[in-house]
Scaffold this active site. Structure first.
Site, PDB file in Angstrom:
ATOM      1  CG  ASP A 168       6.130  12.376 -66.910  1.00 37.87           C
ATOM      2  OD1 ASP A 168       6.118  12.412 -68.150  1.00 37.87           O
ATOM      3  OD2 ASP A 168       6.872  11.617 -66.274  1.00 37.87           O
ATOM      4  CD  GLU A 398      14.727  14.658 -65.942  1.00 39.85           C
ATOM      5  OE1 GLU A 398      15.160  14.629 -64.763  1.00 39.85           O
ATOM      6  OE2 GLU A 398      13.756  14.003 -66.333  1.00 39.85           O
TER       7      GLU A 398
HETATM    8  C1  DGY Z   1       9.007   8.674 -65.097  1.00 35.28           C
HETATM    9  O1  DGY Z   1       9.148   7.559 -64.585  1.00 35.28           O
HETATM   10  O2  DGY Z   1       9.068   9.746 -64.479  1.00 35.28           O
HETATM   11  C2  DGY Z   1       8.850   8.762 -66.525  1.00 35.28           C
HETATM   12  O3  DGY Z   1       8.793  10.071 -66.971  1.00 35.28           O
HETATM   13  C3  DGY Z   1       7.701   7.979 -67.057  1.00 35.28           C
HETATM   14  O4  DGY Z   1       7.850   8.007 -68.420  1.00 35.28           O
END
Ligand code: DGY
Length: 433
Positions: A168, A398
Protein backbone atom coordinates in the site's frame (compact mmCIF):
# COMPACT_ATOMS: atom_id res chain seq x y z
CA UNK A 1 8.28 -21.76 22.30
CA UNK A 2 9.69 -24.87 20.56
CA UNK A 3 9.31 -25.27 16.81
CA UNK A 4 6.59 -27.84 17.16
CA UNK A 5 4.72 -25.52 19.57
CA UNK A 6 5.01 -22.83 16.90
CA UNK A 7 3.69 -25.27 14.29
CA UNK A 8 0.68 -25.88 16.52
CA UNK A 9 0.20 -22.17 17.14
CA UNK A 10 0.34 -21.43 13.39
CA UNK A 11 -2.32 -24.08 12.71
CA UNK A 12 -4.52 -22.73 15.47
CA UNK A 13 -4.28 -19.19 14.03
CA UNK A 14 -5.49 -20.46 10.65
CA UNK A 15 -8.32 -22.36 12.30
CA UNK A 16 -9.26 -19.33 14.46
CA UNK A 17 -9.27 -16.99 11.47
CA UNK A 18 -11.31 -19.44 9.37
CA UNK A 19 -14.80 -18.06 8.70
CA UNK A 20 -16.16 -21.31 7.25
CA UNK A 21 -14.22 -21.92 4.03
CA UNK A 22 -12.39 -18.63 3.80
CA UNK A 23 -9.93 -17.01 6.18
CA UNK A 24 -9.57 -13.41 7.35
CA UNK A 25 -6.00 -12.04 7.40
CA UNK A 26 -6.46 -11.13 11.08
CA UNK A 27 -9.49 -10.29 13.19
CA UNK A 28 -10.31 -6.59 13.70
CA UNK A 29 -7.90 -4.93 11.28
CA UNK A 30 -8.89 -7.03 8.22
CA UNK A 31 -12.25 -8.74 8.83
CA UNK A 32 -12.98 -9.93 5.24
CA UNK A 33 -11.51 -12.23 2.59
CA UNK A 34 -8.47 -10.64 0.97
CA UNK A 35 -7.29 -11.97 -2.38
CA UNK A 36 -3.58 -12.74 -2.09
CA UNK A 37 -3.79 -13.31 1.67
CA UNK A 38 -6.25 -16.13 1.00
CA UNK A 39 -4.10 -17.71 -1.66
CA UNK A 40 -1.02 -17.81 0.59
CA UNK A 41 -3.22 -19.12 3.39
CA UNK A 42 -4.07 -22.09 1.14
CA UNK A 43 -0.38 -23.09 1.26
CA UNK A 44 -0.63 -23.26 5.05
CA UNK A 45 -3.84 -25.30 5.07
CA UNK A 46 -2.30 -27.65 2.50
CA UNK A 47 0.22 -28.80 5.13
CA UNK A 48 -2.59 -30.41 7.15
CA UNK A 49 -5.86 -30.26 5.18
CA UNK A 50 -5.67 -30.32 1.37
CA UNK A 51 -9.42 -30.10 0.91
CA UNK A 52 -9.59 -26.94 3.02
CA UNK A 53 -6.72 -25.43 1.01
CA UNK A 54 -8.67 -25.84 -2.24
CA UNK A 55 -11.83 -24.49 -0.63
CA UNK A 56 -10.04 -21.23 0.27
CA UNK A 57 -9.20 -20.55 -3.37
CA UNK A 58 -12.53 -21.76 -4.70
CA UNK A 59 -14.34 -19.36 -2.37
CA UNK A 60 -12.14 -16.50 -3.57
CA UNK A 61 -13.13 -17.24 -7.18
CA UNK A 62 -16.82 -17.23 -6.19
CA UNK A 63 -16.39 -13.44 -6.13
CA UNK A 64 -15.01 -13.19 -9.68
CA UNK A 65 -16.53 -10.33 -11.64
CA UNK A 66 -18.36 -10.77 -14.95
CA UNK A 67 -15.41 -9.11 -16.72
CA UNK A 68 -12.93 -11.63 -15.22
CA UNK A 69 -11.50 -9.54 -12.39
CA UNK A 70 -10.99 -11.24 -9.03
CA UNK A 71 -11.43 -8.49 -6.43
CA UNK A 72 -8.96 -7.67 -3.71
CA UNK A 73 -11.59 -7.84 -0.94
CA UNK A 74 -14.82 -9.85 -0.78
CA UNK A 75 -17.28 -8.35 1.67
CA UNK A 76 -19.30 -11.43 2.53
CA UNK A 77 -20.83 -9.59 5.46
CA UNK A 78 -20.76 -6.01 6.67
CA UNK A 79 -18.27 -5.33 9.45
CA UNK A 80 -18.16 -1.87 11.03
CA UNK A 81 -14.59 -2.45 12.27
CA UNK A 82 -13.22 -1.84 8.73
CA UNK A 83 -13.07 1.25 6.55
CA UNK A 84 -13.68 1.64 3.59
CA UNK A 85 -16.51 -0.89 3.47
CA UNK A 86 -18.75 -1.93 0.54
CA UNK A 87 -20.86 1.23 0.44
CA UNK A 88 -17.78 3.39 -0.12
CA UNK A 89 -16.58 1.19 -2.97
CA UNK A 90 -19.97 1.26 -4.70
CA UNK A 91 -19.22 -1.63 -7.06
CA UNK A 92 -21.59 -3.91 -8.90
CA UNK A 93 -19.33 -6.12 -11.01
CA UNK A 94 -19.78 -9.53 -9.42
CA UNK A 95 -21.96 -11.83 -7.36
CA UNK A 96 -20.53 -10.82 -3.95
CA UNK A 97 -20.10 -7.23 -2.68
CA UNK A 98 -16.46 -6.36 -3.21
CA UNK A 99 -13.78 -3.77 -3.68
CA UNK A 100 -13.28 -2.45 -7.21
CA UNK A 101 -9.78 -3.60 -8.16
CA UNK A 102 -7.65 -6.70 -7.91
CA UNK A 103 -4.47 -7.79 -6.10
CA UNK A 104 -1.26 -9.64 -7.07
CA UNK A 105 -2.32 -12.80 -8.95
CA UNK A 106 -0.54 -15.52 -6.99
CA UNK A 107 -3.39 -18.04 -7.47
CA UNK A 108 -2.13 -19.94 -10.54
CA UNK A 109 1.23 -20.50 -8.84
CA UNK A 110 -0.31 -21.81 -5.64
CA UNK A 111 -2.82 -23.98 -7.52
CA UNK A 112 0.07 -25.56 -9.41
CA UNK A 113 1.78 -26.09 -6.05
CA UNK A 114 -1.31 -27.83 -4.66
CA UNK A 115 -1.42 -30.13 -7.68
CA UNK A 116 2.31 -30.86 -7.39
CA UNK A 117 2.14 -31.75 -3.70
CA UNK A 118 -0.64 -34.31 -4.22
CA UNK A 119 1.66 -36.52 -6.23
CA UNK A 120 0.07 -39.93 -6.12
CA UNK A 121 -3.01 -41.73 -7.31
CA UNK A 122 -6.49 -40.62 -6.47
CA UNK A 123 -5.46 -37.53 -4.53
CA UNK A 124 -3.54 -36.28 -7.56
CA UNK A 125 -6.50 -36.93 -9.86
CA UNK A 126 -8.79 -35.05 -7.49
CA UNK A 127 -6.34 -32.13 -7.33
CA UNK A 128 -6.09 -32.03 -11.11
CA UNK A 129 -9.89 -32.11 -11.34
CA UNK A 130 -10.21 -29.12 -9.00
CA UNK A 131 -7.45 -27.30 -10.88
CA UNK A 132 -9.37 -28.03 -14.10
CA UNK A 133 -12.49 -26.39 -12.69
CA UNK A 134 -10.54 -23.28 -11.71
CA UNK A 135 -8.53 -23.13 -14.95
CA UNK A 136 -11.07 -21.20 -17.11
CA UNK A 137 -11.51 -18.70 -14.28
CA UNK A 138 -7.76 -18.19 -14.06
CA UNK A 139 -7.62 -17.68 -17.83
CA UNK A 140 -10.36 -15.05 -17.62
CA UNK A 141 -8.59 -13.25 -14.78
CA UNK A 142 -5.24 -13.23 -16.57
CA UNK A 143 -6.87 -11.97 -19.77
CA UNK A 144 -8.46 -9.20 -17.70
CA UNK A 145 -5.02 -8.13 -16.39
CA UNK A 146 -3.65 -7.94 -19.92
CA UNK A 147 -6.63 -6.06 -21.33
CA UNK A 148 -7.13 -3.51 -18.57
CA UNK A 149 -3.83 -3.22 -16.75
CA UNK A 150 -1.68 -3.26 -19.88
CA UNK A 151 -3.93 -1.58 -22.43
CA UNK A 152 -0.95 -0.28 -24.43
CA UNK A 153 0.62 -3.72 -24.73
CA UNK A 154 3.86 -2.77 -22.97
CA UNK A 155 4.27 -6.22 -21.41
CA UNK A 156 4.09 -4.82 -17.87
CA UNK A 157 1.15 -4.72 -15.46
CA UNK A 158 -0.01 -1.44 -13.96
CA UNK A 159 -1.95 -0.91 -10.76
CA UNK A 160 -4.74 1.66 -10.58
CA UNK A 161 -4.50 2.00 -6.80
CA UNK A 162 -1.66 1.39 -4.34
CA UNK A 163 -3.91 -1.25 -2.72
CA UNK A 164 -3.97 -3.19 -6.00
CA UNK A 165 -0.22 -3.74 -5.64
CA UNK A 166 -0.79 -5.21 -2.16
CA UNK A 167 2.09 -2.97 -1.02
CA UNK A 168 0.00 0.00 0.00
CA UNK A 169 2.30 2.80 1.13
CA UNK A 170 5.43 1.83 -0.78
CA UNK A 171 7.63 4.88 -1.52
CA UNK A 172 7.32 3.94 -5.23
CA UNK A 173 3.79 5.33 -5.21
CA UNK A 174 4.61 8.67 -3.50
CA UNK A 175 5.16 10.85 -6.55
CA UNK A 176 2.28 9.39 -8.58
CA UNK A 177 0.00 9.77 -5.55
CA UNK A 178 0.98 13.40 -5.03
CA UNK A 179 -0.32 14.06 -8.55
CA UNK A 180 -3.76 12.72 -7.61
CA UNK A 181 -6.14 15.58 -6.90
CA UNK A 182 -7.94 15.20 -3.56
CA UNK A 183 -11.61 15.27 -4.57
CA UNK A 184 -15.03 13.82 -3.68
CA UNK A 185 -13.99 12.26 -0.41
CA UNK A 186 -16.04 14.14 2.22
CA UNK A 187 -15.29 13.60 5.91
CA UNK A 188 -14.29 10.05 6.82
CA UNK A 189 -13.10 8.08 9.82
CA UNK A 190 -10.28 5.58 9.49
CA UNK A 191 -10.55 2.36 11.48
CA UNK A 192 -7.09 0.89 10.86
CA UNK A 193 -5.42 3.31 13.28
CA UNK A 194 -7.69 2.15 16.09
CA UNK A 195 -6.38 -1.41 15.64
CA UNK A 196 -2.69 -0.65 15.00
CA UNK A 197 -0.19 1.99 16.15
CA UNK A 198 -0.65 4.86 13.64
CA UNK A 199 3.13 5.21 13.25
CA UNK A 200 3.08 1.79 11.55
CA UNK A 201 0.31 2.70 9.09
CA UNK A 202 -0.06 4.95 6.02
CA UNK A 203 -0.47 8.69 6.67
CA UNK A 204 -3.66 10.74 6.27
CA UNK A 205 -2.29 12.33 3.07
CA UNK A 206 -2.10 8.79 1.62
CA UNK A 207 -5.64 7.90 2.69
CA UNK A 208 -7.04 11.12 1.20
CA UNK A 209 -5.63 10.02 -2.13
CA UNK A 210 -6.62 6.36 -1.75
CA UNK A 211 -10.21 7.56 -1.36
CA UNK A 212 -9.92 10.11 -4.19
CA UNK A 213 -8.83 7.36 -6.61
CA UNK A 214 -11.80 5.26 -5.52
CA UNK A 215 -14.10 8.24 -6.12
CA UNK A 216 -12.70 8.72 -9.63
CA UNK A 217 -13.31 5.05 -10.46
CA UNK A 218 -16.78 5.12 -8.95
CA UNK A 219 -17.55 8.05 -11.25
CA UNK A 220 -17.00 5.75 -14.27
CA UNK A 221 -18.88 2.88 -12.59
CA UNK A 222 -15.69 0.85 -12.29
CA UNK A 223 -15.88 0.17 -16.04
CA UNK A 224 -12.44 -1.41 -16.57
CA UNK A 225 -11.69 0.22 -19.94
CA UNK A 226 -12.71 3.65 -18.61
CA UNK A 227 -10.70 3.08 -15.43
CA UNK A 228 -7.62 2.24 -17.53
CA UNK A 229 -8.17 5.35 -19.64
CA UNK A 230 -8.97 7.89 -16.94
CA UNK A 231 -7.77 6.71 -13.54
CA UNK A 232 -5.49 9.40 -12.04
CA UNK A 233 -3.13 6.67 -10.84
CA UNK A 234 -1.71 4.14 -13.32
CA UNK A 235 1.71 2.81 -12.37
CA UNK A 236 3.43 -0.31 -13.72
CA UNK A 237 4.48 -2.33 -10.71
CA UNK A 238 7.44 -4.73 -10.70
CA UNK A 239 5.66 -6.70 -7.93
CA UNK A 240 2.46 -7.43 -9.85
CA UNK A 241 4.34 -7.72 -13.13
CA UNK A 242 6.76 -10.36 -11.82
CA UNK A 243 4.09 -12.25 -9.90
CA UNK A 244 1.92 -12.26 -13.04
CA UNK A 245 4.78 -13.43 -15.26
CA UNK A 246 5.51 -16.24 -12.82
CA UNK A 247 1.81 -17.10 -12.57
CA UNK A 248 1.65 -17.39 -16.36
CA UNK A 249 4.45 -19.95 -16.35
CA UNK A 250 2.53 -21.97 -13.75
CA UNK A 251 -0.72 -21.53 -15.64
CA UNK A 252 1.04 -22.84 -18.74
CA UNK A 253 2.18 -25.92 -16.85
CA UNK A 254 -1.43 -26.51 -15.74
CA UNK A 255 -2.72 -25.98 -19.29
CA UNK A 256 -0.26 -28.58 -20.59
CA UNK A 257 -1.25 -31.09 -17.95
CA UNK A 258 -4.94 -30.47 -18.58
CA UNK A 259 -4.51 -30.83 -22.33
CA UNK A 260 -5.69 -27.25 -23.03
CA UNK A 261 -3.58 -26.74 -26.16
CA UNK A 262 -5.17 -23.55 -27.47
CA UNK A 263 -4.89 -21.86 -24.08
CA UNK A 264 -1.31 -23.09 -23.71
CA UNK A 265 -0.42 -21.38 -26.97
CA UNK A 266 -2.14 -18.18 -25.84
CA UNK A 267 -0.21 -18.21 -22.53
CA UNK A 268 3.11 -18.76 -24.33
CA UNK A 269 2.41 -15.51 -26.19
CA UNK A 270 1.79 -13.68 -22.89
CA UNK A 271 5.05 -14.97 -21.42
CA UNK A 272 7.08 -13.86 -24.44
CA UNK A 273 5.45 -10.41 -24.34
CA UNK A 274 6.10 -9.99 -20.64
CA UNK A 275 9.68 -11.20 -20.76
CA UNK A 276 10.37 -8.47 -23.32
CA UNK A 277 8.21 -5.91 -21.47
CA UNK A 278 10.02 -6.36 -18.15
CA UNK A 279 12.92 -4.42 -19.68
CA UNK A 280 10.72 -1.30 -19.47
CA UNK A 281 11.13 -1.48 -15.70
CA UNK A 282 14.93 -1.79 -15.72
CA UNK A 283 16.67 1.21 -14.11
CA UNK A 284 20.15 1.31 -15.55
CA UNK A 285 21.50 3.60 -12.82
CA UNK A 286 20.21 1.44 -9.98
CA UNK A 287 20.75 -1.84 -11.82
CA UNK A 288 17.35 -3.16 -10.77
CA UNK A 289 13.71 -3.26 -11.89
CA UNK A 290 11.61 -0.43 -10.45
CA UNK A 291 8.10 1.00 -10.95
CA UNK A 292 7.13 3.03 -14.02
CA UNK A 293 4.48 5.74 -13.81
CA UNK A 294 2.58 5.39 -17.08
CA UNK A 295 0.91 8.78 -16.64
CA UNK A 296 4.14 10.79 -16.20
CA UNK A 297 6.46 8.43 -18.13
CA UNK A 298 8.91 8.34 -15.21
CA UNK A 299 10.72 5.44 -13.56
CA UNK A 300 10.87 5.49 -9.75
CA UNK A 301 14.24 5.79 -8.02
CA UNK A 302 14.36 3.09 -5.34
CA UNK A 303 14.82 -0.64 -4.96
CA UNK A 304 11.97 -2.47 -3.26
CA UNK A 305 11.68 -6.08 -2.17
CA UNK A 306 9.74 -6.64 -5.41
CA UNK A 307 12.86 -5.83 -7.43
CA UNK A 308 14.16 -9.21 -6.19
CA UNK A 309 11.12 -11.00 -7.61
CA UNK A 310 12.69 -10.86 -11.09
CA UNK A 311 14.23 -14.25 -10.32
CA UNK A 312 10.89 -15.66 -9.16
CA UNK A 313 9.50 -14.44 -12.49
CA UNK A 314 12.15 -16.48 -14.30
CA UNK A 315 14.28 -13.49 -15.40
CA UNK A 316 17.72 -14.83 -14.63
CA UNK A 317 20.10 -13.30 -17.16
CA UNK A 318 23.61 -12.68 -15.87
CA UNK A 319 23.17 -8.93 -15.34
CA UNK A 320 19.96 -9.29 -13.34
CA UNK A 321 21.35 -12.15 -11.28
CA UNK A 322 24.67 -10.43 -10.46
CA UNK A 323 23.02 -7.09 -9.63
CA UNK A 324 20.43 -8.68 -7.36
CA UNK A 325 23.12 -10.67 -5.54
CA UNK A 326 25.12 -7.46 -5.03
CA UNK A 327 22.05 -5.55 -3.79
CA UNK A 328 21.17 -8.45 -1.51
CA UNK A 329 24.64 -8.39 0.10
CA UNK A 330 24.68 -4.60 0.38
CA UNK A 331 21.28 -4.58 2.09
CA UNK A 332 22.32 -7.49 4.33
CA UNK A 333 25.22 -5.38 5.57
CA UNK A 334 22.80 -2.60 6.60
CA UNK A 335 20.03 -4.46 8.42
CA UNK A 336 19.92 -7.53 10.64
CA UNK A 337 16.89 -9.18 8.97
CA UNK A 338 16.19 -9.55 5.26
CA UNK A 339 14.38 -8.50 3.09
CA UNK A 340 13.28 -4.97 3.99
CA UNK A 341 10.39 -3.88 1.80
CA UNK A 342 12.35 -0.79 0.76
CA UNK A 343 16.04 -0.09 0.31
CA UNK A 344 17.50 1.03 3.67
CA UNK A 345 19.86 3.34 1.73
CA UNK A 346 16.89 5.28 0.31
CA UNK A 347 15.71 8.48 2.03
CA UNK A 348 12.09 7.20 2.16
CA UNK A 349 12.94 4.04 4.10
CA UNK A 350 11.13 3.71 7.47
CA UNK A 351 11.77 0.41 9.31
CA UNK A 352 8.39 0.14 11.04
CA UNK A 353 5.92 1.80 8.65
CA UNK A 354 4.10 -0.98 6.80
CA UNK A 355 5.57 -1.18 3.26
CA UNK A 356 8.25 1.48 3.66
CA UNK A 357 10.79 -0.85 5.29
CA UNK A 358 9.38 -3.78 7.28
CA UNK A 359 10.03 -7.43 6.38
CA UNK A 360 7.05 -9.53 5.20
CA UNK A 361 7.17 -13.33 5.43
CA UNK A 362 5.39 -14.13 2.16
CA UNK A 363 7.61 -11.77 0.18
CA UNK A 364 10.65 -13.52 1.63
CA UNK A 365 9.16 -16.84 0.56
CA UNK A 366 8.77 -15.69 -3.05
CA UNK A 367 12.20 -14.05 -3.22
CA UNK A 368 13.80 -17.18 -1.76
CA UNK A 369 12.06 -19.38 -4.31
CA UNK A 370 13.50 -17.23 -7.06
CA UNK A 371 17.03 -17.45 -5.67
CA UNK A 372 16.74 -21.21 -5.10
CA UNK A 373 15.42 -21.81 -8.62
CA UNK A 374 18.29 -19.74 -10.00
CA UNK A 375 20.71 -22.03 -8.13
CA UNK A 376 21.59 -19.63 -5.29
CA UNK A 377 20.56 -21.77 -2.35
CA UNK A 378 22.74 -19.83 0.10
CA UNK A 379 20.80 -16.60 -0.25
CA UNK A 380 17.52 -18.54 -0.36
CA UNK A 381 18.39 -20.23 2.94
CA UNK A 382 19.41 -16.92 4.51
CA UNK A 383 15.90 -15.60 3.77
CA UNK A 384 14.27 -18.69 5.26
CA UNK A 385 16.43 -18.56 8.39
CA UNK A 386 15.74 -14.83 8.91
CA UNK A 387 12.00 -15.41 8.49
CA UNK A 388 12.10 -18.26 11.01
CA UNK A 389 14.10 -16.14 13.51
CA UNK A 390 11.64 -13.27 13.20
CA UNK A 391 8.65 -15.50 13.86
CA UNK A 392 10.38 -17.39 16.68
CA UNK A 393 11.03 -14.13 18.51
CA UNK A 394 8.16 -11.88 17.38
CA UNK A 395 5.36 -14.39 16.79
CA UNK A 396 2.97 -14.45 13.83
CA UNK A 397 2.93 -10.70 13.27
CA UNK A 398 1.87 -8.91 10.10
CA UNK A 399 5.41 -7.57 9.53
CA UNK A 400 8.71 -7.03 11.35
CA UNK A 401 11.42 -4.41 11.73
CA UNK A 402 14.43 -5.36 9.58
CA UNK A 403 16.66 -3.69 12.18
CA UNK A 404 15.48 -5.01 15.55
CA UNK A 405 13.12 -7.81 14.50
CA UNK A 406 10.32 -6.15 16.47
CA UNK A 407 6.88 -7.46 15.57
CA UNK A 408 4.69 -4.78 13.97
CA UNK A 409 1.23 -4.18 12.50
CA UNK A 410 -1.54 -6.69 13.24
CA UNK A 411 -1.00 -9.85 15.32
CA UNK A 412 -2.06 -13.52 14.83
CA UNK A 413 -1.70 -13.08 11.11
CA UNK A 414 -2.93 -15.78 8.73
CA UNK A 415 -0.36 -15.55 5.95
CA UNK A 416 2.58 -15.31 8.37
CA UNK A 417 1.27 -18.55 9.93
CA UNK A 418 0.81 -20.16 6.52
CA UNK A 419 4.32 -19.25 5.40
CA UNK A 420 5.72 -20.62 8.64
CA UNK A 421 3.93 -23.95 8.12
CA UNK A 422 4.69 -24.32 4.43
CA UNK A 423 8.24 -22.98 4.30
CA UNK A 424 9.94 -21.17 7.18
CA UNK A 425 9.42 -23.65 10.01
CA UNK A 426 12.56 -25.73 10.65
CA UNK A 427 10.21 -28.72 10.99
CA UNK A 428 9.09 -28.16 7.43
CA UNK A 429 12.62 -27.48 6.18
CA UNK A 430 13.84 -30.81 7.71
CA UNK A 431 10.88 -32.56 6.12
CA UNK A 432 11.64 -31.08 2.72
CA UNK A 433 15.38 -31.90 2.92
C1 DGY B 1 -5.94 -1.82 4.12
O1 DGY B 1 -7.11 -1.56 4.41
O2 DGY B 1 -4.95 -1.37 4.71
C2 DGY B 1 -5.69 -2.80 3.09
O3 DGY B 1 -4.34 -3.06 2.93
C3 DGY B 1 -6.31 -2.47 1.78
O4 DGY B 1 -6.15 -3.60 1.02
Amino acid sequence: MSNSDLDQKAKSILIENDQGGYTVPTKGLYPYQWNWDSVFVALGFATFDQDRAWREIEMLFEGQWRDGMVPHILFRKDDPSYFPGPSVWGTNGGPIPSSGHSQPPVAATVIRELVDTDVTGLAHDRALYRAGALFPKLMQWHRWFLAYRDPDDLGVIAVIHPWESGRDNLPDWDEALRAVEIADIGPYERKDTSHVDPSMRPQKADYDRYLSIMAACRAVDWDPAEVARTCPFFVADPGVTFIFLRANRDLLSLAERLGRDAEAEEIRGWIAKMEAGAKTLWHEGLKAHVAFDERSGKLTDGISSASFLALYAGIRDETTMASLQAHFDRIASKVRYLMPSYDPDHASYEPLRYWRGPVWAMINYMIARGFAEAGDTTRAERLRADTADLIETGGFAEYFSPETGAAAGGGTFSWTSAIWLSWASPTHAEHAA
